[in-house]
Design an enzyme around this catalytic site. Structure first.
Site, PDB file in Angstrom:
ATOM      1  N   HIS A   1      39.747  65.454  33.022  1.00 30.40           N
ATOM      2  CA  HIS A   1      40.935  66.328  33.083  1.00 30.40           C
ATOM      3  C   HIS A   1      41.134  66.960  31.710  1.00 30.40           C
ATOM      4  O   HIS A   1      41.776  66.383  30.832  1.00 30.40           O
ATOM      5  CB  HIS A   1      42.147  65.487  33.511  1.00 30.40           C
ATOM      6  CG  HIS A   1      43.414  66.269  33.675  1.00 30.40           C
ATOM      7  ND1 HIS A   1      44.490  65.795  34.391  1.00 30.40           N
ATOM      8  CD2 HIS A   1      43.798  67.488  33.212  1.00 30.40           C
ATOM      9  CE1 HIS A   1      45.472  66.683  34.365  1.00 30.40           C
ATOM     10  NE2 HIS A   1      45.081  67.726  33.631  1.00 30.40           N
TER      11      HIS A   1
ATOM     12  N   HIS B   1      46.326  69.200  40.391  1.00 27.70           N
ATOM     13  CA  HIS B   1      47.444  68.584  39.682  1.00 27.70           C
ATOM     14  C   HIS B   1      48.548  68.297  40.705  1.00 27.70           C
ATOM     15  O   HIS B   1      48.921  69.183  41.483  1.00 27.70           O
ATOM     16  CB  HIS B   1      48.018  69.537  38.642  1.00 27.70           C
ATOM     17  CG  HIS B   1      47.189  69.694  37.396  1.00 27.70           C
ATOM     18  ND1 HIS B   1      45.875  70.038  37.409  1.00 27.70           N
ATOM     19  CD2 HIS B   1      47.531  69.549  36.089  1.00 27.70           C
ATOM     20  CE1 HIS B   1      45.422  70.103  36.164  1.00 27.70           C
ATOM     21  NE2 HIS B   1      46.412  69.816  35.341  1.00 27.70           N
TER      22      HIS B   1
ATOM     23  N   GLU C   1      52.878  65.330  38.456  1.00 31.34           N
ATOM     24  CA  GLU C   1      53.083  65.295  36.995  1.00 31.34           C
ATOM     25  C   GLU C   1      54.592  65.428  36.787  1.00 31.34           C
ATOM     26  O   GLU C   1      55.242  64.526  36.289  1.00 31.34           O
ATOM     27  CB  GLU C   1      52.318  66.453  36.337  1.00 31.34           C
ATOM     28  CG  GLU C   1      52.525  66.563  34.824  1.00 31.34           C
ATOM     29  CD  GLU C   1      51.833  67.785  34.214  1.00 31.34           C
ATOM     30  OE1 GLU C   1      51.476  68.721  34.957  1.00 31.34           O
ATOM     31  OE2 GLU C   1      51.672  67.811  32.966  1.00 31.34           O
TER      32      GLU C   1
ATOM     33  N   ASP D   1      43.758  66.325  28.686  1.00 29.68           N
ATOM     34  CA  ASP D   1      44.518  67.460  29.235  1.00 29.68           C
ATOM     35  C   ASP D   1      44.372  68.709  28.350  1.00 29.68           C
ATOM     36  O   ASP D   1      43.484  69.525  28.595  1.00 29.68           O
ATOM     37  CB  ASP D   1      45.991  67.064  29.435  1.00 29.68           C
ATOM     38  CG  ASP D   1      46.679  67.849  30.531  1.00 29.68           C
ATOM     39  OD1 ASP D   1      46.024  68.668  31.199  1.00 29.68           O
ATOM     40  OD2 ASP D   1      47.888  67.639  30.747  1.00 29.68           O
ATOM     41  N   ASP D   2      45.265  68.857  27.369  1.00 28.55           N
ATOM     42  CA  ASP D   2      45.229  70.025  26.463  1.00 28.55           C
ATOM     43  C   ASP D   2      45.286  69.503  25.031  1.00 28.55           C
ATOM     44  O   ASP D   2      46.350  69.520  24.391  1.00 28.55           O
ATOM     45  CB  ASP D   2      46.431  70.936  26.750  1.00 28.55           C
ATOM     46  CG  ASP D   2      46.429  71.433  28.179  1.00 28.55           C
ATOM     47  OD1 ASP D   2      45.660  72.354  28.487  1.00 28.55           O
ATOM     48  OD2 ASP D   2      47.178  70.870  29.002  1.00 28.55           O
TER      49      ASP D   2
HETATM   50  N1  HPA Z   1      49.765  70.765  33.989  1.00 34.29           N
HETATM   51  C1  HPA Z   1      49.732  71.881  34.704  1.00 34.29           C
HETATM   52  N2  HPA Z   1      49.059  72.956  34.327  1.00 34.29           N
HETATM   53  C2  HPA Z   1      48.360  72.908  33.202  1.00 34.29           C
HETATM   54  C3  HPA Z   1      48.354  71.787  32.423  1.00 34.29           C
HETATM   55  C4  HPA Z   1      49.089  70.644  32.842  1.00 34.29           C
HETATM   56  O1  HPA Z   1      49.146  69.579  32.214  1.00 34.29           O
HETATM   57  N3  HPA Z   1      47.573  72.073  31.365  1.00 34.29           N
HETATM   58  C5  HPA Z   1      47.119  73.326  31.518  1.00 34.29           C
HETATM   59  N4  HPA Z   1      47.599  73.854  32.642  1.00 34.29           N
HETATM   60 ZN    ZN Z   2      46.211  69.372  33.277  1.00 32.74          ZN
END
Ligand code: HPA
Ligand code: ZN
Length: 337
Positions: free
Chosen positions: A21, A201, A204, A282-283
């Site tokens: 991810h 996703h 979250e 993630d990012d």
């Molecule tokens: N959630 C949803 N969209 C996203 C995310 C995330 O963590 N990171 C990049 N796009």
């Molecule tokens: Zn993500």
């Protein structure tokens, strides 16, 4: 607070891991963002790299996404996408991420008039180089932006047709609340008919109904995030019974206020409930760390054992889209540590 000890730090470093991810656009470091802004004369609302870093204070998913799309606006030519991918793959080498399943968001670029040929050739050049130089294993996941329409997702799938041999799966990301998985049921069905695997996703920020919808309407192989599963015992039972992987992103969850502190993160209870939990970044540029930083953050703030760390690394291979023989090779290496 348990302090991470040296043996745990060594274990995290030594373990081979898969990352499942990771948004490539979310690995754009401020230094590269500023350099590309200067290269293309893009005006950003930041004067210095420190200003960029100071802006990385988020209240929720949307406040992050606003900056994430702004940052991505500096990516213009093939070389920019090569550099973005190359920098991330170098981090993989450093963190012993031997296999990475990397998400990219075509619509973030096509909406700005940048076509598939530009980003795909940049990505593929970096991927081929890393494979040749140190045997990096990589797959690509094409993610649809869920705040955009079903029609836009269909157009994206159509535009991707010449590149399908380079794409393993489709995903679903961006603003979760108000954009449930079922909005993309027909797009995912089409993707399935084209031989693409599926992730989304869900859970979250969104409710457990979105996780059920990802399972039932999108027929996914993995849930990205999914930490809200704990709100529904029947869902927990289903996820455990199916061994449906969750790609959990601890630092992301803290930065986006999904949990108030790492001490409050529910990853160990998900694991104890028998779910196939994995750890991911993630990012990483926006959330304060790459994959090993996520493991270190867990070890610093939660009573996680070395056995649980090994389980998380093993799960990353089990939950991957690698062939069974490759999975077995990496799982044997994890078990040997
Ligand atoms: N959630 C949803 N969209 C996203 C995310 C995330 O963590 N990171 C990049 N796009
Ligand atoms: Zn993500």
């Amino acid at each position: 607070m348990p302090i991470e000890n040296a043996a745990t730090a060594e274990l995290i470093k030594a373990l081979p891991k898969a990352e499942l991810h990771l948004h490539i656009e979310g690995s754009l470091e401020p230094e590269l963002m500023m350099a590309l802004a200067a290269k293309h004369q893009v005006t950003l609302p930041y004067a210095t790299i420190d200003d960029v870093r100071r802006a990385y204070n988020f209240d929720n998913l949307q406040s992050f996404l606003d900056l994430y799309y702004l940052g991505a606006s500096v990516l213009r030519d093939e070389d920019d996408f090569y550099r973005l991918m190359w920098d991330y793959l170098c981090k993989c080498k450093e963190d012993k991420v031997v296999h990475a399943e990397i998400m990219f968001d075509p619509q973030t670029h096509t909406e700005r008039g940048i076509g598939f040929e530009v980003f795909m050739s940049g990505f593929m050049r970096a991927i081929a180089q890393a494979e040749k130089e140190w045997g990096q294993s990589t797959l690509l996941i094409m993610s649809f932006l869920r705040h955009l329409s079903e029609e836009s997702a269909f157009e994206t799938l159509e535009a991707a047709q010449p590149y399908l041999s380079m794409i393993t799966a489709v995903g679903l990301d961006s603003s979760e609340l108000g954009n449930p998985p079922q909005k993309f049921a027909r797009v995912f069905a089409k993707a399935k008919s084209l031989g693409l695997l599926r992730v989304a996703h869900a859970g979250e920020e969104g409710p457990v109904e979105y996780i059920w919808s990802a399972l039932n309407d999108l027929d996914v192989h993995r849930i990205d995030h999914g930490v809200r599963s704990v709100d529904d015992p029947a869902l927990m039972q289903t996820l455990a019974q199916k061994q449906m992987p969750l790609t959990v992103c601890p630092l992301s969850n803290i930065k986006l206020c999904v949990f108030s502190h790492m001490r409050e993160h529910n990853i160990l209870s998900l694991l104890d409930s028998g779910l196939l939990v994995t750890v991911n970044a993630d990012d990483p540029s926006y959330f304060g760390g790459y994959l090993n930083d996520n493991y270190h953050a867990l070890a610093a703030h939660l009573p996680i054992t070395q056995e649980q760390i090994k389980t998380l690394a093993a799960n990353s291979f089990k939950a991957s889209f690698l062939a069974q023989d490759k999975k077995a090779l990496w799982l044997a290496q994890v078990a040997a540590l």
